[in-house]
Design a protein around this motif. Structure first.
Motif, PDB file in Angstrom:
ATOM      1  N   ALA A 183      30.426 -13.134  41.611  1.00  0.00           N
ATOM      2  CA  ALA A 183      31.248 -12.788  40.451  1.00  0.00           C
ATOM      3  C   ALA A 183      31.048 -13.832  39.370  1.00  0.00           C
ATOM      4  CB  ALA A 183      32.721 -12.708  40.851  1.00  0.00           C
ATOM      5  N   PRO A 184      31.312 -13.463  38.111  1.00  0.00           N
ATOM      6  CA  PRO A 184      31.272 -14.456  37.030  1.00  0.00           C
ATOM      7  C   PRO A 184      32.404 -15.462  37.200  1.00  0.00           C
ATOM      8  CG  PRO A 184      31.154 -12.206  36.164  1.00  0.00           C
ATOM      9  CD  PRO A 184      31.533 -12.094  37.603  1.00  0.00           C
ATOM     10  N   GLN A 185      32.223 -16.619  36.603  1.00  0.00           N
ATOM     11  CA  GLN A 185      33.275 -17.650  36.694  1.00  0.00           C
ATOM     12  C   GLN A 185      34.569 -17.123  36.082  1.00  0.00           C
ATOM     13  OE1 GLN A 185      32.356 -21.714  35.648  1.00  0.00           O
ATOM     14  NE2 GLN A 185      30.135 -21.329  35.856  1.00  0.00           N
ATOM     15  N   GLY A 186      35.703 -17.366  36.766  1.00  0.00           N
ATOM     16  CA  GLY A 186      37.003 -16.927  36.295  1.00  0.00           C
ATOM     17  C   GLY A 186      37.413 -15.549  36.761  1.00  0.00           C
ATOM     18  N   ASN A 187      36.499 -14.803  37.358  1.00  0.00           N
ATOM     19  CA  ASN A 187      36.828 -13.467  37.867  1.00  0.00           C
ATOM     20  C   ASN A 187      37.453 -13.612  39.248  1.00  0.00           C
ATOM     21  OD1 ASN A 187      36.961 -10.857  38.827  1.00  0.00           O
ATOM     22  ND2 ASN A 187      34.870 -10.311  38.184  1.00  0.00           N
ATOM     23  N   LYS A 188      38.758 -13.347  39.314  1.00  0.00           N
ATOM     24  CA  LYS A 188      39.462 -13.504  40.587  1.00  0.00           C
ATOM     25  C   LYS A 188      39.758 -12.173  41.258  1.00  0.00           C
ATOM     26  CE  LYS A 188      41.682 -17.853  39.297  1.00  0.00           C
ATOM     27  NZ  LYS A 188      42.967 -18.614  39.237  1.00  0.00           N
ATOM     28  N   GLU A 189      39.258 -11.080  40.671  1.00  0.00           N
ATOM     29  CA  GLU A 189      39.514  -9.763  41.262  1.00  0.00           C
ATOM     30  C   GLU A 189      38.513  -9.456  42.373  1.00  0.00           C
ATOM     31  OE1 GLU A 189      39.582  -6.852  38.253  1.00  0.00           O
ATOM     32  OE2 GLU A 189      41.341  -7.684  37.206  1.00  0.00           O
ATOM     33  N   ALA A 190      37.228  -9.770  42.102  1.00  0.00           N
ATOM     34  CA  ALA A 190      36.201  -9.510  43.108  1.00  0.00           C
ATOM     35  C   ALA A 190      36.331 -10.505  44.244  1.00  0.00           C
ATOM     36  CB  ALA A 190      34.810  -9.602  42.480  1.00  0.00           C
ATOM     37  N   GLY A 191      36.351 -10.047  45.466  1.00  0.00           N
ATOM     38  CA  GLY A 191      36.469 -10.952  46.592  1.00  0.00           C
ATOM     39  C   GLY A 191      36.192 -10.257  47.899  1.00  0.00           C
ATOM     40  N   VAL A 192      36.183 -11.049  48.963  1.00  0.00           N
ATOM     41  CA  VAL A 192      35.983 -10.540  50.316  1.00  0.00           C
ATOM     42  C   VAL A 192      37.329 -10.594  51.034  1.00  0.00           C
ATOM     43  CG1 VAL A 192      34.787 -10.840  52.490  1.00  0.00           C
ATOM     44  CG2 VAL A 192      33.614 -11.366  50.344  1.00  0.00           C
ATOM     45  N   ALA A 193      37.902  -9.437  51.339  1.00  0.00           N
ATOM     46  CA  ALA A 193      39.166  -9.371  52.081  1.00  0.00           C
ATOM     47  C   ALA A 193      38.854  -9.254  53.562  1.00  0.00           C
ATOM     48  CB  ALA A 193      39.993  -8.180  51.604  1.00  0.00           C
ATOM     49  N   PHE A 194      39.572 -10.037  54.365  1.00  0.00           N
ATOM     50  CA  PHE A 194      39.301  -9.992  55.800  1.00  0.00           C
ATOM     51  C   PHE A 194      40.575 -10.316  56.577  1.00  0.00           C
ATOM     52  CE2 PHE A 194      38.571 -14.288  54.352  1.00  0.00           C
ATOM     53  CZ  PHE A 194      39.078 -15.110  55.358  1.00  0.00           C
ATOM     54  N   GLU A 195      40.551  -9.953  57.838  1.00  0.00           N
ATOM     55  CA  GLU A 195      41.669 -10.230  58.738  1.00  0.00           C
ATOM     56  C   GLU A 195      41.159 -11.119  59.862  1.00  0.00           C
ATOM     57  OE1 GLU A 195      44.840  -7.892  61.676  1.00  0.00           O
ATOM     58  OE2 GLU A 195      43.459  -6.772  60.369  1.00  0.00           O
ATOM     59  N   THR A 196      41.965 -12.147  60.189  1.00  0.00           N
ATOM     60  CA  THR A 196      41.561 -13.065  61.244  1.00  0.00           C
ATOM     61  C   THR A 196      42.107 -12.610  62.588  1.00  0.00           C
ATOM     62  OG1 THR A 196      43.477 -14.528  61.136  1.00  0.00           O
ATOM     63  CG2 THR A 196      41.699 -14.920  59.533  1.00  0.00           C
ATOM     64  N   GLN A 197      41.618 -13.279  63.619  1.00  0.00           N
ATOM     65  CA  GLN A 197      42.082 -12.944  64.971  1.00  0.00           C
ATOM     66  C   GLN A 197      43.554 -13.299  65.178  1.00  0.00           C
ATOM     67  OE1 GLN A 197      39.375 -14.885  67.642  1.00  0.00           O
ATOM     68  NE2 GLN A 197      37.697 -13.384  67.274  1.00  0.00           N
ATOM     69  N   LYS A 198      44.092 -14.214  64.357  1.00  0.00           N
ATOM     70  CA  LYS A 198      45.514 -14.557  64.445  1.00  0.00           C
ATOM     71  C   LYS A 198      46.383 -13.617  63.615  1.00  0.00           C
ATOM     72  CE  LYS A 198      44.894 -19.494  65.398  1.00  0.00           C
ATOM     73  NZ  LYS A 198      45.188 -20.887  64.930  1.00  0.00           N
ATOM     74  N   GLY A 199      45.732 -12.615  62.997  1.00  0.00           N
ATOM     75  CA  GLY A 199      46.483 -11.628  62.240  1.00  0.00           C
ATOM     76  C   GLY A 199      46.667 -11.961  60.785  1.00  0.00           C
ATOM     77  N   ARG A 200      46.093 -13.030  60.325  1.00  0.00           N
ATOM     78  CA  ARG A 200      46.222 -13.395  58.917  1.00  0.00           C
ATOM     79  C   ARG A 200      45.292 -12.533  58.059  1.00  0.00           C
ATOM     80  NH1 ARG A 200      45.752 -19.658  57.862  1.00  0.00           N
ATOM     81  NH2 ARG A 200      46.666 -18.937  55.883  1.00  0.00           N
ATOM     82  N   LYS A 201      45.768 -12.095  56.894  1.00  0.00           N
ATOM     83  CA  LYS A 201      44.970 -11.332  55.958  1.00  0.00           C
ATOM     84  C   LYS A 201      44.681 -12.205  54.745  1.00  0.00           C
ATOM     85  CE  LYS A 201      46.705  -6.825  57.416  1.00  0.00           C
ATOM     86  NZ  LYS A 201      47.358  -5.550  57.017  1.00  0.00           N
TER      87      LYS A 201
END
Length: 796
Positions: free
Chosen positions: A734-752
């Motif tokens: 993503a371009p600098q300052g763009n906080k919308e694009a990202g990788v969403a993931f869930e951990t084994q401890k249930g954290r999103k």
């Protein structure tokens, strides 16, 4: 005796000095028995292989330039004519009887080889002028095999008489058959130029032959012209020999210059295509009717190929295919209304066996003066083949005339004996009555009338009515006529021009009897115009979508309203939806660093699950698609792309080399180390940031510009250091300052959690990054299907 047997006997005689009767292959260490002579394996293998090669070349695979026949064909014709009397006016006999009659005394190579050759000589789609008249199922143009020889019958065609009739006049030499119990002709005294007339094909050891058939009348005209002027060139001979004339018809596309080169060198490629006609339909529209197909092409296979093209909608101009052939070829292709038949035929000529190449190889056996029984293989030109045939015909005619002359002289000799005794009939009768028997009478007649044994034997065997006055006059007139014929034949043998005139007369007779059929294959002197195929013209100008799933299934659909609602296999999910014109390209990137480029139109349309992507491309084991991109010009097209591997290596590479269509094997865009693979490919610009996430939640953000750009496929540079047992699972650009694009993931401890380029401080590449969840690991990455719609959707 075969050449192989002769060579073996010579070797054994040389080895026989040691007292052995063995085969010379026993090792010095032991074995063999019977006085076997030790020999080097390499020497024996070389000797036996050369013997085998010589045998195949001279006794099986190549035809003789004089009669144009292979040994098996010659033996079949000779056995049917000489042993079975199966002439064209005889009753048919079972092919099983013919095969047995040939295999027993003449051709000990198995019944299959004999029957296959017999069948081919009876097929009017294999030979331009069949030599055998088959009765029953002798196969078809669809590739159907002939019935077993116990069910079929045969006899010779009338044309075969022209190859065999002069055998009884000592026109050719004979040799012992394989077991020495009888003789067979070395060559048949053919009156027709059979080598070029019917052609042949054969594969020997280290050489092959592939001679196309020709029109008999054209060959006769060319031979006659060559008799008149032996200095004619191949270019001049092509005034009469237009080109090959295949039994299945077709059209030759070669120019006159190309044909001339083929006939001069004895090799080359003849481009041959089937012919078609257009028919108007009563309900409107047109249909294409294929009326001939190229030589050796299987009709049923061709029709099946047409059907496959229609079924898979590779040629939308054609809506239906029917094979309405009976004796003549008639394959019907129903056209879409207002469709171009030229475009449809151009596609079929390019993508089916409706247009093929016949590779000419004019190799045959020519006479060997040192050993008349064995020919020498040689590649000849058109003029050389014709000249060999003419020289052969001249020798046959000379030997035939000499035979007739000898027979006349034998008859005259007997008639002269009759003439001597007719002047003293009473005395001859008195001598015979006074003799004590036939031998005594013969001696007394020889002494009294100065006769020889042949004359006396004829006189003593003469019937009494021959003593009548009228019969005596008949003998005297016959003697006068025979002496006149002898003078004419002797004068003919001494006159070379008259002998050549006889050759020409016989060629004219052959042409009048068998050469009146029309030419079947069309030849354009200027070279026929080859249809050029434009693939773009067949593709409709409309938009489509290609759906690619996580498990590697791909399909083309008209539109996608909701990617999540498309039909998928259980447990599968949509990875990417690409939009573009049917004429546009799309590129697929695999985990092994290979890019595959194809058209939207070439992806199979489906309302179901689609097809495995491996069906379109040549994938290695374990290879899968990790990213895809539409190359439609209406969409933004990045100049550079970024790939990250699971071991943390990154490489930037240009898109430009992957814009054009690739082969099924694709093009390399990256090289991966052992045990490594690409996890994804994304478009980038120089000012972008990249965030990389590992399975143990380590994350690193760096500038894309720090990742080296590769000029060619390479391993790249380290973006994030990955600990042993860890691996990169995803990354975001993503371009600098763009906080919308990202990788969403869930951990084994249930954290999103979400990783975006603003989450952490930008660091240099090559570090270990930040731990997003201590002593935790990524359980699942929430990847939404990537779908970039076209800016302006076309309406039908």
């Amino acid at each position: 005796m075969s050449m192989l047997a002769q060579a073996d006997n010579k070797t054994r005689k040389k080895q026989g000095a040691s007292g052995g009767g063995g085969d010379g292959v026993a090792s010095a260490a032991g074995g063999g028995g019977g006085g076997a002579t030790p020999a080097a394996l390499a020497d024996e293998a070389r000797r036996r292989y050369l013997n085998y090669a010589l045998s195949v070349i001279t006794s099986r695979a190549l035809p003789d330039v004089r009669d144009g026949l292979k040994p098996v064909q010659r033996r079949i014709l000779y056995g049917m004519w000489n042993d079975l009397n199966l002439t064209h006016d005889a009753k048919y006999k079972k092919c099983a009887q013919v095969v047995g009659a040939i295999m027993g005394p003449y051709h000990p190579h198995g019944d299959t080889a004999i029957y296959d050759a017999l069948v081919r000589m009876a097929q009017d789609f294999s030979l331009r002028y069949p030599l055998v008249d088959g009765h029953g199922n002798f196969g078809s143009l669809d590739g159907d095999a002939a019935a077993a020889y116990r069910y079929t019958e045969c006899r010779l065609e009338k044309l075969s008489d022209e190859l065999l009739n002069e055998l009884s006049q000592k026109t050719v030499d004979f040799r012992p058959n394989y077991d020495g119990t009888r003789t067979e002709p070395i060559v048949l005294p053919s009156r027709v130029p059979h080598l070029l007339m019917n052609g042949t094909t054969g594969i020997a050891v280290g050489m092959a032959t592939n001679i196309p058939p020709h029109h008999l009348a054209e060959l006769c005209d060319a031979l006659t012209a060559l008799v008149d002027d032996s200095n004619l060139t191949v270019k001049q001979l092509l005034k009469w020999v237009k080109g090959p004339d295949f039994p299945t018809g077709g059209e030759i596309l070669n120019s006159q210059k190309e044909l001339q080169e083929i006939y001069e060198t004895g090799q080359g490629s003849v481009r041959l295509r089937g012919e078609y006609e257009l028919e108007e339909l009563k309900k409107g529209g047109q249909q294409i009717v294929i009326t001939s197909i190229p030589y050796t092409v299987n009709k049923s296979t061709l029709v099946a190929k047409f059907g496959e093209i229609v079924r898979e909608r590779k040629l939308p101009l054609i809506v239906d295919v029917r094979d309405e052939s009976t004796k003549d070829v008639r394959i019907v292709l129903e056209l879409k209304k207002d469709a171009s038949h030229e475009l449809a035929m151009a596609y079929l000529y390019k993508n089916t066996p409706l247009q093929t190449n016949f590779n000419v190889n004019l190799t045959c056996l020519v006479p060997n003066p040192e050993n008349p029984e064995v020919g020498t293989p040689k590649r000849l030109g058109l003029k050389e083949i014709l000249q060999y045939f003419l020289d052969f015909r001249l020798q046959v005619i000379k030997r035939r005339i000499q035979y007739q002359l000898d027979e006349l002289k034998k008859r005259v000799h007997i008639l002269e004996g009759f003439e001597k005794v007719y002047d003293a009939l009473d005395e001859m009768i008195r001598i015979i009555r006074a003799s004590e028997g036939k031998q005594d009478a013969a001696k007394k007649l020889i002494a009294r009338f100065k006769l020889d044994e042949i004359q006396v034997d004829a006189i003593l065997e003469m019937k009494l009515y021959k003593l009548a006055r009228l019969e005596i006059l008949v003998v005297q007139n016959e003697l006068k006529e025979k002496r006149k014929q002898i003078k004419e034949l002797e004068a003919l043998l001494k006159s070379n021009p008259r002998l050549w005139a006889t050759v020409k007369d016989e060629l004219a007779e052959v042409k009048a009897a068998y050469g009146m059929q029309k030419r079947r294959t069309k030849v354009s002197r200027g070279g026929a115009e080859e249809m050029t195929f434009d693939a773009e013209a067949l593709i409709a100008d409309e938009d489509a979508h290609v759906v690619i799933t996580r498990d590697g299934w791909i399909k083309r659909v008209r539109e996608v309203k909701d990617p999540s609602s498309t039909r998928l296999r259980e447990g599968d999910a949509v990875m990417t939806v690409l939009a573009g014109s049917l004429r546009a390209n799309l590129v697929l990137f695999s985990n092994f660093g290979t890019a595959y480029v194809t058209r939207f139109n070439d992806v199979p349309a489906s309302t179901g699950y689609g097809d495995p992507v491996q069906k379109l491309f040549k994938f290695d084991d374990g290879e899968r698609i990790v990213a895809a991109l539409s190359l439609d010009t209406r969409l933004w097209r990045p100049e550079k792309l970024l790939g990250i591997t699971k071991q943390g290596m990154g490489m930037r590479f240009p898109l430009a080399p992957h814009l054009e269509l690739s082969t099924r094997a694709g093009r390399r865009y990256a090289k991966t180390g052992e045990g490594d693979e690409i996890v994804g490919v994304q478009p980038v610009e120089d000012k972008d940031l990249v965030g990389v996430l590992t399975e143990r939640t380590a994350a690193l953000v760096c500038k894309v510009a720090e990742i080296n750009e590769l000029a060619g496929p390479g391993k790249g540079v380290t973006v994030i250091k990955v600990d042993e047992g860890d691996r990169v699972v995803d990354f975001v650009v993503a371009p600098q300052g763009n906080k919308e694009a990202g990788v969403a993931f869930e951990t084994q401890k249930g954290r999103k959690l979400v990783l975006h380029t603003g989450r952490f401080e930008v660091t240099g590449r090559g570090g270990k990054g930040h731990e997003m969840s201590r002593k935790d690991a990524v359980k699942e990455v929430a990847r939404a299907p990537l779908y970039i719609p076209l800016p302006e959707q076309k309406k039908d």
